[in-house]
Design a protein around this motif. Structure first.
Motif, PDB file in Angstrom:
ATOM      1  N   ILE A 130       0.874  -1.167   0.000  1.00 54.55           N
ATOM      2  CA  ILE A 130       0.000   0.000   0.000  1.00 54.55           C
ATOM      3  C   ILE A 130       0.911   1.216   0.000  1.00 54.55           C
ATOM      4  N   SER A 161       1.416   5.081   0.408  1.00 53.41           N
ATOM      5  CA  SER A 161       0.736   6.184   1.085  1.00 53.41           C
ATOM      6  C   SER A 161       1.412   7.489   0.712  1.00 53.41           C
ATOM      7  N   ASN A 204     -10.936   1.741   0.248  1.00 48.59           N
ATOM      8  CA  ASN A 204     -11.580   1.759   1.564  1.00 48.59           C
ATOM      9  C   ASN A 204     -12.340   3.055   1.726  1.00 48.59           C
ATOM     10  N   SER A 251      -7.814   9.955   6.241  1.00 45.98           N
ATOM     11  CA  SER A 251      -7.318   9.299   5.030  1.00 45.98           C
ATOM     12  C   SER A 251      -8.466   8.711   4.225  1.00 45.98           C
ATOM     13  N   TRP A 252      -8.142   8.452   2.981  1.00 41.99           N
ATOM     14  CA  TRP A 252      -9.066   7.811   2.047  1.00 41.99           C
ATOM     15  C   TRP A 252      -8.185   7.076   1.053  1.00 41.99           C
ATOM     16  N   SER A 253      -8.637   5.964   0.512  1.00 47.69           N
ATOM     17  CA  SER A 253      -7.765   5.195  -0.370  1.00 47.69           C
ATOM     18  C   SER A 253      -8.461   4.814  -1.671  1.00 47.69           C
ATOM     19  N   GLU A 313      -3.041   5.120  -0.534  1.00 42.51           N
ATOM     20  CA  GLU A 313      -3.726   5.793   0.568  1.00 42.51           C
ATOM     21  C   GLU A 313      -3.273   7.246   0.567  1.00 42.51           C
ATOM     22  N   LEU A 372      -3.350  10.680   2.791  1.00 46.64           N
ATOM     23  CA  LEU A 372      -3.618  11.027   4.180  1.00 46.64           C
ATOM     24  C   LEU A 372      -3.171  12.428   4.543  1.00 46.64           C
TER      25      LEU A 372
END
Length: 137
Positions: free
Chosen positions: A77, A79, A104, A114-116, A126, A128
């Protein structure tokens, strides 16, 4: 002579380099033409972090392992931080408009938001925002 800081290069296998470049261009990323050809491109995150997008066949030259099907298996993942909650939403909304999919739901931990999303090859990203006062405390 000043020592060069360590740089971060993340390498991702992509199925269609041109489509990947179009996707990330829609997210306002730029690419280093010096490291771009029909097999790969160097996406600039910032002055110390880069993502190498490599066509799957070319990517395979760098590993003896099978390449993960990132639409079915999570290999990592990635970020990326931004400077506000609103920028988190704007970034992910751009990714979705460019062909990405939601990964998510938004997560609000108070000091961190956060948002992904998944890119067009299924890689997980992700986005953030972390309140600087919470980090410096």
């Amino acid at each position: 002579m000043a020592e060069q800081p360590n740089l971060l290069f993340v390498n991702l296998a992509v199925s269609d380099l041109d489509k990947s470049i179009a996707f990330y261009t829609a997210l306002d990323f730029e690419f280093n033409p010096q490291f771009t050809d029909e097999n790969a491109t160097c996406m600039i995150i910032n002055e110390g972090a880069f993502v190498m997008l490599l066509v799957e066949k070319f990517f395979q030259n760098f590993t003896k392992k099978s390449i993960a099907d990132s639409k079915m298996i999570t290999e990592a993942i990635m970020s990326i931080s931004v400077s506000s909650r609103a920028e988190v939403d704007q970034f992910v909304e751009k990714a979705l408009a460019a062909g990405g999919t939601t990964s998510n739901e938004k997560m609000d931990e108070g000091f961190m938001y956060s948002w992904s999303f998944q890119d067009i090859d299924g890689h997980l990203w992700e986005v953030l925002y972390m309140d600087p006062s919470a980090v410096n405390a």
